[in-house]
Design an enzyme around this catalytic site. Structure first.
Site, short mmCIF file in Angstrom:
data_model
loop_
_atom_site.label_atom_id
_atom_site.label_comp_id
_atom_site.label_asym_id
_atom_site.label_seq_id
_atom_site.Cartn_x
_atom_site.Cartn_y
_atom_site.Cartn_z
N GLY A 52 -10.50 -1.28 -13.04
CA GLY A 52 -10.82 0.10 -12.70
C GLY A 52 -11.55 0.18 -11.39
CG HIS A 53 -12.75 -2.82 -9.42
ND1 HIS A 53 -12.95 -3.29 -10.69
CD2 HIS A 53 -12.35 -3.87 -8.68
CE1 HIS A 53 -12.69 -4.59 -10.72
NE2 HIS A 53 -12.32 -4.97 -9.50
CB ALA A 54 -9.61 -0.49 -4.86
NE ARG A 99 -8.03 -4.44 -7.76
CZ ARG A 99 -7.84 -5.48 -6.98
NH1 ARG A 99 -8.16 -6.67 -7.40
NH2 ARG A 99 -7.43 -5.35 -5.75
#
Length: 139
Positions: A52-54, A99
């Site tokens: 839950g991040h990039a 992702r």
């Protein structure tokens, strides 16, 4: 096989042996970066999501060492879901890709080889901020 300009599946060497197979990863050879950090996820409860991040600068190779899981990828233009379930395949993820990991099977282990050490300032943890940084309108 999954392919994008921002992510792709990588075949890793597999040395077959009746005593057990062996796979290895070499930085600069199987991944286009020196490996600065290795971490792994395990004992993920059913239904849980990770990621839950990039990342702004970090690149990584994600490998299902045991069991299976899905990786949802989003570069602001294209979205794809990749199922990982073999330890001799890795998912190479470039910078600026959102992702999320989910659908973990029981006993799964996700290993990640990263191009940099942990640096909180490298993360986009808010999707809207990520999309804004790409210069694209959010959905």
């Amino acid at each position: 096989m999954s392919t994008s300009s921002r992510w792709r599946l990588v075949d890793l060497p597999k040395i077959s042996d009746p005593r057990g197979n062996l796979t290895f990863v070499e930085g600069g050879r199987h991944v286009p970066f020196d490996i600065a950090r290795v971490y792994y996820l395990y004992d993920v409860p059913g239904g849980a999501e990770r990621g839950g991040h990039a990342h702004k600068a970090l690149r990584q190779l994600i490998i299902a060492m045991a069991g299976s899981f899905d990786v949802a990828l989003d570069d602001g233009t294209r979205k794809e879901r990749v199922h990982l379930n073999r330890s001799y395949y890795g998912l190479l993820v470039d910078t600026m890709v959102w992702r999320e990991l989910d659908n973990f099977s029981s006993g799964s282990v996700c290993m990640v080889l990263a191009s940099t050490v942990y640096e909180e300032s490298d993360y986009y943890r808010d999707y809207e901020e990520f999309v804004a940084a790409l210069g694209r309108p959010s959905e």
